[in-house]
Design an enzyme around this catalytic site. Structure first.
Site: not given
Ligand code: NAP
Length: 277
Positions: A19, A53, A163, A194
Site C-alpha cells: 500500500t 505511508y 521484510q 515488481l
Molecule cells: P512494487 O509492488 O514492486 O510495484 C508497484 C508498482 O507496480 C505500481 O506502480 C503498480 O502500479 C505497478 N504494478 C502492480 N502490479 C502490476 C502489474 N501486474 N503489471 C505492471 N505493473 C504493476 O513496489 P512497492 O510498492 O515499492 O512495493 C510493494 C509494497 O512493499 C509497498 O507497497 C509496501 O507495502 C511495501 N514496501 C515496504 C518497504 C519497507 O521498507 N519495508 C519499502 C518499499 C515497499 P499501479 O499501482 O498503478 O497498479
C-alpha cells in the site's frame, strides 16, 4: 492460495497487497480501497501498510478497504525507527490502530534499524502483545548482522519476519540473509517484488513471458513466489494489475525458464550490503 508458515505456526498468504503511495491523494481513495477489496476477494488477504505511508493516509485507506471484513484479513503495519522507544512504539501502534479502525494489528514491524536499543523496541512490542494490540512482531530492512544482533537480545527469537527488498533484479540477499532466515524458519516478506513496476524491458524476461502468454511483470512475480518461505506484497492500485498479480501465482516456471532468468539476472556470488528503497 499458497501459504507461508510463521514461526508461531500460523499460515498466511504467500501473496499479499502492498500500500505504499496509497492514501496520498483523496481523489484516489475510493479506487484504491476498491483495488484492495478486489485483492482480498481473490485471496490476497495479507495487507501491508505503515505509519510512514502518506503520513497515516495509507492506513486510513486500508480501513476503508477492510471495514466490515476485518476477520478476513491479516494486517501488517510498521513503526518508524525514530518512534521506536518502548513508549513511542506503544503510542505509534495505538495511532495506527485508530487509523486502521481495528483493535489488533496481526504483525507489527520495526520499519528499519534505528538508534533506540532493540531491547526498548522489543519491550514495547511485548507490552503491545500482552495488551492484545498486536499478535506478532517482526523487523524490516535488517541485514544478516542486524538479525544476529536481534536474535541475541532476550526475546529476539520471537521475530516473525524480516521484510526486505527482493526481486529478480535485487538478488543480493540470496547470498547470506535468505539462507540465514531459512535456517531459522523465519519467513521473509519481499517488498517491491515488481521493482516498483520497472522490472519489464529485459529480453530474457520477455521471452519467458511470451512462452507462458503472460506479462513480464507477472513472470517476475511468479519467480519471487516460487521460493519457499517468501511472502510477496506487490502494490497495485489498478484492478487489472491486481488480477494479473493473483494470476501470477498460477504460472509454473520450467527449469528452462529458470536458467534463462538466472543468466539474465545472476544470483550473487559474494556478500552484498542489503539494498533498501
Ligand atoms: P512494487 O509492488 O514492486 O510495484 C508497484 C508498482 O507496480 C505500481 O506502480 C503498480 O502500479 C505497478 N504494478 C502492480 N502490479 C502490476 C502489474 N501486474 N503489471 C505492471 N505493473 C504493476 O513496489 P512497492 O510498492 O515499492 O512495493 C510493494 C509494497 O512493499 C509497498 O507497497 C509496501 O507495502 C511495501 N514496501 C515496504 C518497504 C519497507 O521498507 N519495508 C519499502 C518499499 C515497499 P499501479 O499501482 O498503478 O497498479
Amino acid at each position: 492460495m499458497k501459504t507461508v508458515i510463521l514461526p508461531g505456526g500460523e499460515a498466511v498468504p504467500a501473496l499479499g497487497l502492498g500500500t505504499w503511495h496509497m492514501g496520498e491523494r483523496g481523489a484516489d481513495r475510493r479506487s484504491e480501497a476498491e483495488a484492495l477489496r478486489c485483492g482480498i476477494d481473490l485471496g490476497m488477504t495479507l495487507i501491508d501498510t505503515a505509519e510512514m505511508y502518506a503520513s497515516g493516509g495509507s492506513e486510513e485507506g486500508g480501513a476503508d478497504a477492510i471495514r466490515g471484513r476485518r476477520d478476513e484479513v491479516f494486517l501488517v503495519s510498521k513503526v518508524l525507527p525514530f518512534n521506536a522507544s518502548r513508549n513511542g512504539t506503544i503510542e505509534a501502534c495505538e495511532a495506527s490502530l485508530s487509523r486502521l479502525e481495528v483493535e489488533t494489528i496481526d504483525l507489527y514491524l520495526l520499519h528499519w534499524p534505528g538508534s533506540y536499543p532493540l531491547e526498548d523496541t522489543l519491550a514495547g512490542f511485548d507490552d503491545l502483545k500482552r495488551a492484545g494490540k498486536i499478535r506478532y512482531w517482526g523487523v524490516s530492512n535488517f541485514d544478516t548482522s542486524e538479525m544476529q544482533e536481534l536474535t541475541a537480545v532476550a526475546g529476539g527469537g520471537e521475530c516473525a519476519t524480516n521484510q526486505i527488498l527482493y526481486n529478480l533484479d535485487r538478488r543480493g540477499v540470496e547470498f547470506d540473509l535468505l539462507p540465514w532466515c531459512d535456517a531459522r524458519s523465519i519467513p521473509v516478506m519481499a517488498y517491491s517484488p515488481l521493482e516498483q513496476g520497472r522490472i519489464a524491458g529485459n529480453r530474457a524476461l520477455a521471452e519467458v513471458a511470451a512462452r507462458h502468454g503472460v506479462t513480464e511483470t507477472q513472470v517476475a512475480l511468479a519467480w519471487v513466489l516460487d521460493r519457499d518461505g517468501v511472502i510477496a506484497i506487490p502494490k497495485a492500485s489498478r484492478l487489472d494489475h491486481v488480477r494479473q498479480n493473483r494470476a501470477a501465482l498460477d504460472i509454473r516456471l520450467t527449469p528452462e525458464d529458470r536458467r534463462a532468468l538466472d543468466a539474465a539476472f545472476p544470483a550473487p556470488t559474494s556478500k552484498r550490503p542489503l539494498e533498501i528503497l
